[in-house]
Design an enzyme around this catalytic site. Structure first.
Site, mmCIF file in Angstrom:
data_model
loop_
_atom_site.group_PDB
_atom_site.id
_atom_site.type_symbol
_atom_site.label_atom_id
_atom_site.label_comp_id
_atom_site.label_asym_id
_atom_site.label_seq_id
_atom_site.Cartn_x
_atom_site.Cartn_y
_atom_site.Cartn_z
ATOM 1 N N GLY A 101 0.806 -1.228 0.000
ATOM 2 C CA GLY A 101 0.000 0.000 0.000
ATOM 3 C C GLY A 101 0.834 1.270 0.000
ATOM 4 O O GLY A 101 0.377 2.311 0.486
ATOM 5 N N ASP B 286 -6.971 0.077 -1.025
ATOM 6 C CA ASP B 286 -5.725 0.520 -0.380
ATOM 7 C C ASP B 286 -5.888 1.879 0.293
ATOM 8 O O ASP B 286 -5.512 2.071 1.452
ATOM 9 C CB ASP B 286 -4.592 0.622 -1.412
ATOM 10 C CG ASP B 286 -4.108 -0.727 -1.903
ATOM 11 O OD1 ASP B 286 -4.750 -1.737 -1.569
ATOM 12 O OD2 ASP B 286 -3.095 -0.770 -2.612
HETATM 13 O O1 PMV Z 1 -0.030 -3.942 -4.831
HETATM 14 P P1 PMV Z 1 -0.930 -3.023 -4.110
HETATM 15 O O2 PMV Z 1 -0.558 -2.807 -2.687
HETATM 16 O O3 PMV Z 1 -1.067 -1.682 -4.823
HETATM 17 O O4 PMV Z 1 -2.431 -3.660 -4.092
HETATM 18 C C1 PMV Z 1 -3.190 -3.798 -5.284
HETATM 19 C C2 PMV Z 1 -4.495 -4.501 -5.003
HETATM 20 C C3 PMV Z 1 -5.292 -4.917 -6.266
HETATM 21 O O5 PMV Z 1 -6.453 -5.598 -5.811
HETATM 22 C C4 PMV Z 1 -4.489 -5.878 -7.139
HETATM 23 C C5 PMV Z 1 -5.704 -3.732 -7.121
HETATM 24 C C6 PMV Z 1 -6.830 -2.884 -6.553
HETATM 25 O O6 PMV Z 1 -7.051 -1.796 -7.110
HETATM 26 O O7 PMV Z 1 -7.525 -3.306 -5.615
#
Ligand code: PMV
Length: 336
Positions: A127, A172
């Site tokens: 995040g 996030d």
């Molecule tokens: O990799 P991170 O911490 O940016 O998490 C992304 C999470 C996803 O589900 C893959 C994308 C989203 O927008 O929810």
């Protein structure tokens, strides 16, 4: 009665309040997060269970009063996975521009300097982009007296996330803004509820050291859903049940079952093609060393994995095993 003389500290405080000092500064912070269940599925309308972690990014915003300067400049002091900041630089600039536009800040008239710092590692899966967006939204709110509440801060941070993700689910930035452990459903309008975990539980997050491109990986999942509708439908149906059961397990401290569900969640993500050999390796090391469950977290294709490791002893053992294999770890807790 004689008035007390104003100390220089108080004077500066008053001048800041009235905006008369050139060196006023807005401050903000945003938490990092770990997705326990449902990344990727959340982009397509399934719930996701996300917990904020104790590490955070801070931002300060101050005015630049240099002649002939317009726009913004960034000083990025966050610790990082090598190469992450360079790889995300263009996205960060797009993200800041989007947020300024959303807040109605005219950078040609009021150029700003932004400094990012804090103890959250700038890396994929934790995040980092959302924490920077939330921290910036809070800092700009303070510096420009915008009067935003947390809902509005979250909206601004969501706008900023578009600079990184294109079409973020919003999970996030919501965790980064509100903290705690949440079950999140994508909007519009996004909805979330608190997951009432009665106790804290230890986790280990292992860093592959690889930076992922969220937008690209999310697009690939969308493409797979088009080319293999039957296969992905089955995966999504199972994920839906698993995420809902996962919430019940966390709320009833059934960490044995929660761990099993995390393991299965990882397999479903493998089937979607978003894992990689480094993530699979760390997940296996964690399981072999006593983790109750382990999976990739966030985008996948690098970034972090998470292992459920109830008790300090279990947490230490898993963390040491991952470190001995040459990777860095974070030891923290989720819940309460
Ligand atoms: O990799 P991170 O911490 O940016 O998490 C992304 C999470 C996803 O589900 C893959 C994308 C989203 O927008 O929810």
């Amino acid at each position: 009665m004689l008035a007390k003389p104003i100390t220089s500290g108080e004077k500066s405080k008053y001048l800041h309040v009235f905006g008369l000092l050139g060196d006023s500064m807005g401050h903000g912070h945003g938490y990092g997060k770990v997705i326990i269940f449902g990344e990727h599925f959340v982009v397509h309308g399934l719930p996701s269970i996300v917990c904020a972690i104790g590490m955070r990014t801070t931002a300060t915003v101050s005015r630049i009063r240099r002649k002939n300067f317009s726009g913004f400049e960034v000083e990025d002091l966050r610790p990082e996975t090598p190469g992450y900041k360079k790889e995300k630089e263009a996205q960060m600039y797009r993200s800041i521009s989007l947020m300024c536009e959303y807040c109605g800040i005219d950078l040609t008239r009021t150029p700003i300097k932004i400094t990012f710092a804090g103890d959250l590692v700038a890396a994929s899966g934790i995040g980092a982009s959302a924490a920077a967006c939330t921290a910036f939204a809070r800092a700009v709110n303070e510096e420009f007296n915008l009067g935003f509440n947390d809902e509005k801060i979250n909206e601004v941070a969501y706008e900023g996330e578009k600079g990184y993700h294109g079409t973020p689910s919003g999970v996030d930035n919501t965790a980064s803004t509100f903290g705690g452990c949440l079950v999140f459903l994508k909007g519009p309008p996004p909805k979330f509820e608190r997951v009432k975990m009665p106790t804290k539980v230890e986790i280990v997050m292992g860093n592959t050291g690889l930076t992922a491109n969220t937008q690209k990986v999310v697009e690939e999942v969308k493409a797979l859903m088009k080319t293999q509708p039957e296969k992905t439908k089955k995966i999504f149906e199972e994920a839906d049940g698993l995420i809902r059961e996962g919430r019940i397990c966390l709320e009833s401290c059934d960490y044995r079952r929660a761990g099993e569900l995390m393991n299965r969640n990882h397999e479903l993500l493998q089937e979607l093609g978003v894992s990689c050999k480094e993530l699979d390796l760390l997940v296996n090391i964690a399981r072999e060393n006593g983790a109750w469950g382990a999976k990739l977290t966030g985008t996948g294709r690098g970034g972090y994995m998470v292992a459920l490791t109830p008790g300090k002893e279990c947490q230490e053992k898993v963390a040491r095993a991952i470190e001995n294999a040459g990777f860095t770890v974070l030891k923290t807790t989720i819940g309460v």
